[in-house]
Design a protein around this motif. Structure first.
Motif, PDB file in Angstrom:
ATOM      1  N   GLU A 105       0.829  -1.211   0.000  1.00  0.00           N
ATOM      2  CA  GLU A 105       0.000   0.000   0.000  1.00  0.00           C
ATOM      3  C   GLU A 105       0.859   1.256   0.000  1.00  0.00           C
ATOM      4  O   GLU A 105       0.579   2.222  -0.724  1.00  0.00           O
ATOM      5  CB  GLU A 105      -0.905  -0.017   1.239  1.00  0.00           C
ATOM      6  CG  GLU A 105      -1.956   1.078   1.253  1.00  0.00           C
ATOM      7  CD  GLU A 105      -2.959   0.978   0.102  1.00  0.00           C
ATOM      8  OE1 GLU A 105      -3.485   2.036  -0.313  1.00  0.00           O
ATOM      9  OE2 GLU A 105      -3.203  -0.152  -0.387  1.00  0.00           O
ATOM     10  N   SER A 107       3.998   1.562  -1.099  1.00  0.00           N
ATOM     11  CA  SER A 107       4.752   1.701  -2.351  1.00  0.00           C
ATOM     12  C   SER A 107       3.886   2.185  -3.503  1.00  0.00           C
ATOM     13  O   SER A 107       4.396   2.750  -4.470  1.00  0.00           O
ATOM     14  CB  SER A 107       5.387   0.360  -2.725  1.00  0.00           C
ATOM     15  OG  SER A 107       4.411  -0.612  -3.027  1.00  0.00           O
ATOM     16  N   LYS A 108       2.586   1.997  -3.390  1.00  0.00           N
ATOM     17  CA  LYS A 108       1.659   2.447  -4.441  1.00  0.00           C
ATOM     18  C   LYS A 108       1.822   3.944  -4.692  1.00  0.00           C
ATOM     19  O   LYS A 108       1.717   4.421  -5.831  1.00  0.00           O
ATOM     20  CB  LYS A 108       0.216   2.142  -4.036  1.00  0.00           C
ATOM     21  CG  LYS A 108      -0.808   2.454  -5.106  1.00  0.00           C
ATOM     22  CD  LYS A 108      -2.226   2.301  -4.566  1.00  0.00           C
ATOM     23  CE  LYS A 108      -2.512   0.910  -4.096  1.00  0.00           C
ATOM     24  NZ  LYS A 108      -3.934   0.733  -3.673  1.00  0.00           N
ATOM     25  N   ASN A 109       2.130   4.697  -3.630  1.00  0.00           N
ATOM     26  CA  ASN A 109       2.261   6.147  -3.750  1.00  0.00           C
ATOM     27  C   ASN A 109       3.715   6.618  -3.875  1.00  0.00           C
ATOM     28  O   ASN A 109       3.955   7.773  -4.212  1.00  0.00           O
ATOM     29  CB  ASN A 109       1.642   6.827  -2.518  1.00  0.00           C
ATOM     30  CG  ASN A 109       0.165   6.533  -2.395  1.00  0.00           C
ATOM     31  OD1 ASN A 109      -0.563   6.549  -3.378  1.00  0.00           O
ATOM     32  ND2 ASN A 109      -0.284   6.234  -1.175  1.00  0.00           N
ATOM     33  N   ASN A 111       6.617   4.422  -5.203  1.00  0.00           N
ATOM     34  CA  ASN A 111       7.430   3.862  -6.281  1.00  0.00           C
ATOM     35  C   ASN A 111       6.630   2.778  -6.991  1.00  0.00           C
ATOM     36  O   ASN A 111       6.454   1.675  -6.463  1.00  0.00           O
ATOM     37  CB  ASN A 111       8.730   3.276  -5.724  1.00  0.00           C
ATOM     38  CG  ASN A 111       9.705   2.852  -6.805  1.00  0.00           C
ATOM     39  OD1 ASN A 111       9.345   2.150  -7.753  1.00  0.00           O
ATOM     40  ND2 ASN A 111      10.961   3.261  -6.656  1.00  0.00           N
ATOM     41  N   ASN A 112       6.164   3.082  -8.180  1.00  0.00           N
ATOM     42  CA  ASN A 112       5.301   2.150  -8.904  1.00  0.00           C
ATOM     43  C   ASN A 112       6.029   0.858  -9.289  1.00  0.00           C
ATOM     44  O   ASN A 112       5.416  -0.212  -9.339  1.00  0.00           O
ATOM     45  CB  ASN A 112       4.740   2.817 -10.162  1.00  0.00           C
ATOM     46  CG  ASN A 112       3.630   1.999 -10.805  1.00  0.00           C
ATOM     47  OD1 ASN A 112       2.602   1.739 -10.180  1.00  0.00           O
ATOM     48  ND2 ASN A 112       3.839   1.560 -12.036  1.00  0.00           N
ATOM     49  N   ASP A 113       7.328   0.947  -9.552  1.00  0.00           N
ATOM     50  CA  ASP A 113       8.090  -0.257  -9.900  1.00  0.00           C
ATOM     51  C   ASP A 113       8.166  -1.216  -8.713  1.00  0.00           C
ATOM     52  O   ASP A 113       8.042  -2.432  -8.875  1.00  0.00           O
ATOM     53  CB  ASP A 113       9.504   0.109 -10.356  1.00  0.00           C
ATOM     54  CG  ASP A 113       9.520   0.809 -11.705  1.00  0.00           C
ATOM     55  OD1 ASP A 113       8.577   0.584 -12.495  1.00  0.00           O
ATOM     56  OD2 ASP A 113      10.464   1.587 -11.963  1.00  0.00           O
ATOM     57  N   PHE A 115       6.008  -1.275  -6.267  1.00  0.00           N
ATOM     58  CA  PHE A 115       4.628  -1.738  -6.104  1.00  0.00           C
ATOM     59  C   PHE A 115       4.357  -2.959  -6.985  1.00  0.00           C
ATOM     60  O   PHE A 115       3.822  -3.975  -6.526  1.00  0.00           O
ATOM     61  CB  PHE A 115       3.664  -0.598  -6.450  1.00  0.00           C
ATOM     62  CG  PHE A 115       2.212  -0.987  -6.446  1.00  0.00           C
ATOM     63  CD1 PHE A 115       1.552  -1.230  -5.250  1.00  0.00           C
ATOM     64  CD2 PHE A 115       1.506  -1.099  -7.639  1.00  0.00           C
ATOM     65  CE1 PHE A 115       0.196  -1.582  -5.240  1.00  0.00           C
ATOM     66  CE2 PHE A 115       0.173  -1.453  -7.643  1.00  0.00           C
ATOM     67  CZ  PHE A 115      -0.485  -1.694  -6.438  1.00  0.00           C
ATOM     68  N   HIS A 116       4.770  -2.889  -8.237  1.00  0.00           N
ATOM     69  CA  HIS A 116       4.581  -4.011  -9.159  1.00  0.00           C
ATOM     70  C   HIS A 116       5.405  -5.214  -8.718  1.00  0.00           C
ATOM     71  O   HIS A 116       4.916  -6.357  -8.726  1.00  0.00           O
ATOM     72  CB  HIS A 116       4.984  -3.595 -10.572  1.00  0.00           C
ATOM     73  CG  HIS A 116       4.966  -4.717 -11.560  1.00  0.00           C
ATOM     74  ND1 HIS A 116       3.793  -5.298 -12.003  1.00  0.00           N
ATOM     75  CD2 HIS A 116       5.989  -5.396 -12.172  1.00  0.00           C
ATOM     76  CE1 HIS A 116       4.080  -6.280 -12.852  1.00  0.00           C
ATOM     77  NE2 HIS A 116       5.405  -6.355 -12.968  1.00  0.00           N
ATOM     78  N   ASN A 119       3.818  -7.049  -5.900  1.00  0.00           N
ATOM     79  CA  ASN A 119       2.601  -7.748  -6.305  1.00  0.00           C
ATOM     80  C   ASN A 119       2.872  -9.036  -7.078  1.00  0.00           C
ATOM     81  O   ASN A 119       2.009  -9.912  -7.148  1.00  0.00           O
ATOM     82  CB  ASN A 119       1.701  -6.822  -7.129  1.00  0.00           C
ATOM     83  CG  ASN A 119       0.829  -5.951  -6.252  1.00  0.00           C
ATOM     84  OD1 ASN A 119      -0.086  -6.432  -5.592  1.00  0.00           O
ATOM     85  ND2 ASN A 119       1.122  -4.665  -6.228  1.00  0.00           N
TER      86      ASN A 119
END
Length: 290
Positions: A105, A107-109, A111-113, A115-116, A119
């Motif tokens: 949650e 990392s969603k805001n 660093n998108n990399d 976050f991925h 996941n």
């Protein structure tokens, strides 16, 4: 958090996790997999090692996965007692009980990399079978190069009859003098020996090297001879305390040469990550290099 055991057979069983977990990303998270007694078969994506299961019984435990939620565990001649012990060991290797939802949650805001990466099952760091083994291996990284760390670890594994990692009493029985002269651990001989004695005397670990006192802290580790901020931070992130970055010469060099950031300013960069500062740093480097 529910983790199910399924499909038990005479030589293996499966665990089904409630979230994604990649063994490959866990293995590649840092250099632990290159230290004995670990073996990693890249082709079959199988992680294995010899484990002393007590009562003079040693066995090779291996794991791979069907999918991101199902881990397949194999070991010869399983019985109900060994299944529970092996499950406990493997859970520690891959941090099976660590819940990644909070860092996902965050990392969603930030660093998108990352976050991925989280996941698809990244974000965990390969851990040894016991807290004690992680401490010993961390000590063997102090003020030396990686080739030397690998050599010293191999020498330690060599004192056991089955090529498993030595238990605390194996180290005590070997003695500080032999650790230095025969195993060539240098000044780390005293650090490992005295740390082992302290852990046992204070009942922080049991004779297998498992952590008894779960409240052990960064400050507690700093009180031990030879354990400085780098080593204490490194040990604690393997205990899922990600609030500090283990800053050694390679980390300092990376930030200075690539980002122009001086040592004293490194942790400031990761303040937005809060208690996950180390994950912000380490996962950022991992995804950058993919």
């Amino acid at each position: 958090m529910s983790i199910k055991i399924s499909n038990p057979q005479h030589d293996g069983f499966e665990i089904v996790l409630p979230y994604n977990l990649s063994i490959q990303h866990t293995v590649n998270s840092h250099g632990w997999v290159n230290l004995d007694p670990w073996k990693w078969d890249h082709t079959s994506q199988t992680l294995s090692r010899i484990e002393n299961l007590g009562k003079s019984i040693s066995s090779t435990i291996s794991i791979n996965q069907k999918n991101l939620n199902t881990i397949v565990i194999k070991s010869p001649n399983l019985n109900p007692e060994s299944i529970e012990l092996i499950k406990k060991i493997v859970f520690r290797w891959i941090s099976a009980e660590w819940n990644p939802n909070k860092i996902i949650e965050l990392s969603k805001n930030l660093n998108n990399d990352i976050f991925h990466f989280l996941n698809i099952g990244g974000g965990r760091f390969l851990r040894s079978s016991t807290f004690y083994e992680d401490v010993c291996k961390t000590i063997l990284t102090i003020n030396t190069n990686w080739a030397s760390t690998r050599r010293m670890t191999s020498n330690l594994v060599g004192i056991t009859n089955d090529s498993s990692f030595p238990h605390p009493l194996d180290i005590i029985n070997t003695g500080q003098k032999s650790l230095k002269s025969d195993l060539r651990l240098g000044f780390r001989s005293r650090v490992i020996y005295e740390t082992t004695m302290t852990f046992l005397e204070r009942k922080l670990i049991n004779e297998n090297g498992e952590l008894i006192d779960k409240s052990i802290s960064y400050e507690d580790l700093l009180k031990l001879r030879g354990i400085g901020p780098y080593a204490a931070s490194h040990i604690m992130f393997l205990e899922h305390d990600f609030s500090r970055i283990p800053i050694d010469s390679s980390v300092t060099s990376y930030f200075l040469n690539n980002l122009g950031v001086k040592k004293d300013d490194i942790e400031t960069i990761f303040e937005p990550w809060g208690i996950y500062a180390f994950l912000g740093y380490s996962l950022g480097r991992i995804v950058q290099n993919q």
